[in-house]
Motif scaffolding. Sequence first.
Motif, PDB file in Angstrom:
ATOM      1  N   GLU A 272      80.082  85.520  79.070  1.00 13.57           N
ATOM      2  CA  GLU A 272      78.937  85.044  78.295  1.00 13.57           C
ATOM      3  C   GLU A 272      78.011  84.235  79.185  1.00 13.57           C
ATOM      4  O   GLU A 272      78.462  83.390  79.962  1.00 13.57           O
ATOM      5  N   ILE A 273      76.735  84.537  79.083  1.00 11.45           N
ATOM      6  CA  ILE A 273      75.698  83.844  79.844  1.00 11.45           C
ATOM      7  C   ILE A 273      74.824  83.082  78.858  1.00 11.45           C
ATOM      8  O   ILE A 273      74.218  83.679  77.956  1.00 11.45           O
ATOM      9  N   THR A 274      74.771  81.787  79.005  1.00  6.97           N
ATOM     10  CA  THR A 274      73.936  80.969  78.128  1.00  6.97           C
ATOM     11  C   THR A 274      72.464  81.185  78.470  1.00  6.97           C
ATOM     12  O   THR A 274      72.075  81.206  79.636  1.00  6.97           O
ATOM     13  N   VAL A 275      71.665  81.352  77.447  1.00  8.06           N
ATOM     14  CA  VAL A 275      70.220  81.532  77.614  1.00  8.06           C
ATOM     15  C   VAL A 275      69.519  80.286  77.088  1.00  8.06           C
ATOM     16  O   VAL A 275      69.753  79.884  75.938  1.00  8.06           O
ATOM     17  N   PRO A 276      68.665  79.647  77.880  1.00  5.36           N
ATOM     18  CA  PRO A 276      68.011  78.401  77.453  1.00  5.36           C
ATOM     19  C   PRO A 276      66.856  78.664  76.508  1.00  5.36           C
ATOM     20  O   PRO A 276      65.689  78.482  76.822  1.00  5.36           O
ATOM     21  N   GLY A 277      67.184  79.131  75.341  1.00  2.00           N
ATOM     22  CA  GLY A 277      66.184  79.421  74.331  1.00  2.00           C
ATOM     23  C   GLY A 277      66.880  79.872  73.071  1.00  2.00           C
ATOM     24  O   GLY A 277      68.064  80.196  73.079  1.00  2.00           O
ATOM     25  N   LYS A 278      66.167  79.905  71.973  1.00  2.00           N
ATOM     26  CA  LYS A 278      66.766  80.244  70.691  1.00  2.00           C
ATOM     27  C   LYS A 278      66.588  81.727  70.376  1.00  2.00           C
ATOM     28  O   LYS A 278      65.512  82.280  70.533  1.00  2.00           O
ATOM     29  N   GLY A 279      67.666  82.325  69.947  1.00  2.00           N
ATOM     30  CA  GLY A 279      67.576  83.635  69.348  1.00  2.00           C
ATOM     31  C   GLY A 279      67.480  84.815  70.274  1.00  2.00           C
ATOM     32  O   GLY A 279      66.577  85.650  70.090  1.00  2.00           O
ATOM     33  N   PRO A 280      68.357  84.993  71.283  1.00  2.00           N
ATOM     34  CA  PRO A 280      68.383  86.290  71.964  1.00  2.00           C
ATOM     35  C   PRO A 280      68.562  87.400  70.933  1.00  2.00           C
ATOM     36  O   PRO A 280      69.493  87.356  70.121  1.00  2.00           O
ATOM     37  N   TYR A 281      67.672  88.366  70.940  1.00  5.02           N
ATOM     38  CA  TYR A 281      67.638  89.348  69.850  1.00  5.02           C
ATOM     39  C   TYR A 281      67.643  90.780  70.372  1.00  5.02           C
ATOM     40  O   TYR A 281      68.597  91.518  70.200  1.00  5.02           O
ATOM     41  N   GLY A 282      66.558  91.216  71.012  1.00  7.40           N
ATOM     42  CA  GLY A 282      66.519  92.531  71.633  1.00  7.40           C
ATOM     43  C   GLY A 282      66.826  92.428  73.112  1.00  7.40           C
ATOM     44  O   GLY A 282      66.568  91.403  73.739  1.00  7.40           O
ATOM     45  N   ILE A 283      67.380  93.498  73.693  1.00 10.28           N
ATOM     46  CA  ILE A 283      67.707  93.471  75.119  1.00 10.28           C
ATOM     47  C   ILE A 283      67.603  94.880  75.676  1.00 10.28           C
ATOM     48  O   ILE A 283      67.878  95.868  74.978  1.00 10.28           O
ATOM     49  N   THR A 284      67.180  94.977  76.934  1.00  6.48           N
ATOM     50  CA  THR A 284      67.062  96.275  77.586  1.00  6.48           C
ATOM     51  C   THR A 284      67.163  96.100  79.091  1.00  6.48           C
ATOM     52  O   THR A 284      66.972  94.997  79.620  1.00  6.48           O
ATOM     53  N   ALA A 285      67.462  97.188  79.776  1.00  6.07           N
ATOM     54  CA  ALA A 285      67.485  97.173  81.239  1.00  6.07           C
ATOM     55  C   ALA A 285      66.065  97.367  81.754  1.00  6.07           C
ATOM     56  O   ALA A 285      65.350  98.281  81.328  1.00  6.07           O
ATOM     57  N   GLY A 286      65.640  96.493  82.674  1.00  4.27           N
ATOM     58  CA  GLY A 286      64.306  96.585  83.238  1.00  4.27           C
ATOM     59  C   GLY A 286      64.267  97.423  84.495  1.00  4.27           C
ATOM     60  O   GLY A 286      65.303  97.744  85.088  1.00  4.27           O
ATOM     61  N   PRO A 287      63.081  97.794  84.947  1.00  2.00           N
ATOM     62  CA  PRO A 287      62.934  98.601  86.167  1.00  2.00           C
ATOM     63  C   PRO A 287      63.306  97.849  87.439  1.00  2.00           C
ATOM     64  O   PRO A 287      63.426  98.459  88.503  1.00  2.00           O
ATOM     65  N   ASP A 288      63.505  96.520  87.328  1.00  2.72           N
ATOM     66  CA  ASP A 288      63.874  95.700  88.476  1.00  2.72           C
ATOM     67  C   ASP A 288      65.383  95.534  88.616  1.00  2.72           C
ATOM     68  O   ASP A 288      65.851  94.753  89.441  1.00  2.72           O
ATOM     69  N   GLY A 289      66.155  96.241  87.777  1.00  3.95           N
ATOM     70  CA  GLY A 289      67.603  96.135  87.826  1.00  3.95           C
ATOM     71  C   GLY A 289      68.162  94.950  87.075  1.00  3.95           C
ATOM     72  O   GLY A 289      69.373  94.724  87.080  1.00  3.95           O
ATOM     73  N   ARG A 290      67.318  94.177  86.420  1.00  2.00           N
ATOM     74  CA  ARG A 290      67.750  93.027  85.619  1.00  2.00           C
ATOM     75  C   ARG A 290      67.681  93.386  84.148  1.00  2.00           C
ATOM     76  O   ARG A 290      67.055  94.368  83.741  1.00  2.00           O
ATOM     77  N   MET A 291      68.313  92.572  83.320  1.00  2.00           N
ATOM     78  CA  MET A 291      68.249  92.740  81.873  1.00  2.00           C
ATOM     79  C   MET A 291      67.186  91.809  81.308  1.00  2.00           C
ATOM     80  O   MET A 291      67.042  90.657  81.761  1.00  2.00           O
ATOM     81  N   TRP A 292      66.450  92.298  80.334  1.00  2.00           N
ATOM     82  CA  TRP A 292      65.365  91.543  79.721  1.00  2.00           C
ATOM     83  C   TRP A 292      65.649  91.401  78.234  1.00  2.00           C
ATOM     84  O   TRP A 292      65.993  92.376  77.565  1.00  2.00           O
ATOM     85  N   ALA A 293      65.518  90.182  77.729  1.00  2.83           N
ATOM     86  CA  ALA A 293      65.847  89.900  76.334  1.00  2.83           C
ATOM     87  C   ALA A 293      64.704  89.148  75.656  1.00  2.83           C
ATOM     88  O   ALA A 293      64.007  88.343  76.283  1.00  2.83           O
TER      89      ALA A 293
END
Length: 287
Positions: A5-26
């Motif tokens: 589990e990776i904590t995200v400094p913000g409320k409500g991670p909701y949608g997520i996808t793989a980006g063209p930079d090899g990272r995940m975007w939420a």
Amino acid sequence: MQFDEITVPGKGPYGITAGPDGRMWATLVHDGQIARVGDAVEVFDLDPGCGPAVITPGPDGALWFSRLHDHRIGRITVDGTASSFTVPSPDAGPYGITTGPDGALWFTEMNLDRIGRIDGDGGVHEIPLGLEGCFASTIVTGGDGALWVTLNQADAIARVTVDGEVTTFPLPTEKAAPVGIARGDDGAVWFVEIGAGQIGRITPDGDVTEFPLPDRAARPHAITPDGEGGCWFTEWGASRLGHVGPDGGFEHFAFPAPGSEPHGLAVAPDGSLWVALEIGSVAVLRP
């Protein structure tokens, strides 16, 4: 099965996808932000009340996402530069979004029983679905070159060609309330029925198969292919991750924290599975 589990400094991670930079975007739906998640987490501010919901990679190397609360379509580049485009109809409620077979972005308008098409310059065209109160939710490009849409309140799936021809397929189960939808590895489209507690599969010619979950109250929410003929899905009501095989067999895996509120999920290029947990983290299942 072990989740990181990776904590995200913000409320409500909701949608997520793989980006063209090899990272995940939420999307951080409650804080009006977009997060880039990898070894470190970066957060990019939008308008605080815009409500970013579903996110998808675009054909232009940027990420595109729906802004549910201020009724706009957002775009963010991999360096964090954000812009947005107005949806012509007021209070449209854009939610699901996908890159279409024509290279444009297609999205649902939940409040207006329509879908929309936006090109790279921000030009928007809207298409009525022909069913009042259908609550068009998520959208995906199928293997047949058409757009497939869950109609949550109509208990149906719609197929829309890029020319705007709409065909509606009613589901066998009343109050199915389909939400998440994904293009399967088998050429069919798979979807979840949050109301009936089932996973559905529809072929390009409209043949529907439904697989009842062992826990019909699990509230399945989002779904994505596993690359091997099955699908992963989130069980929002049960705080679990589910897997359905090609034959309809199920496996279920609980998240470490009760009440995790799992929503969107996506497979990364390395085969790892990433799940957005609205409590404030992203769960990762490594291959």
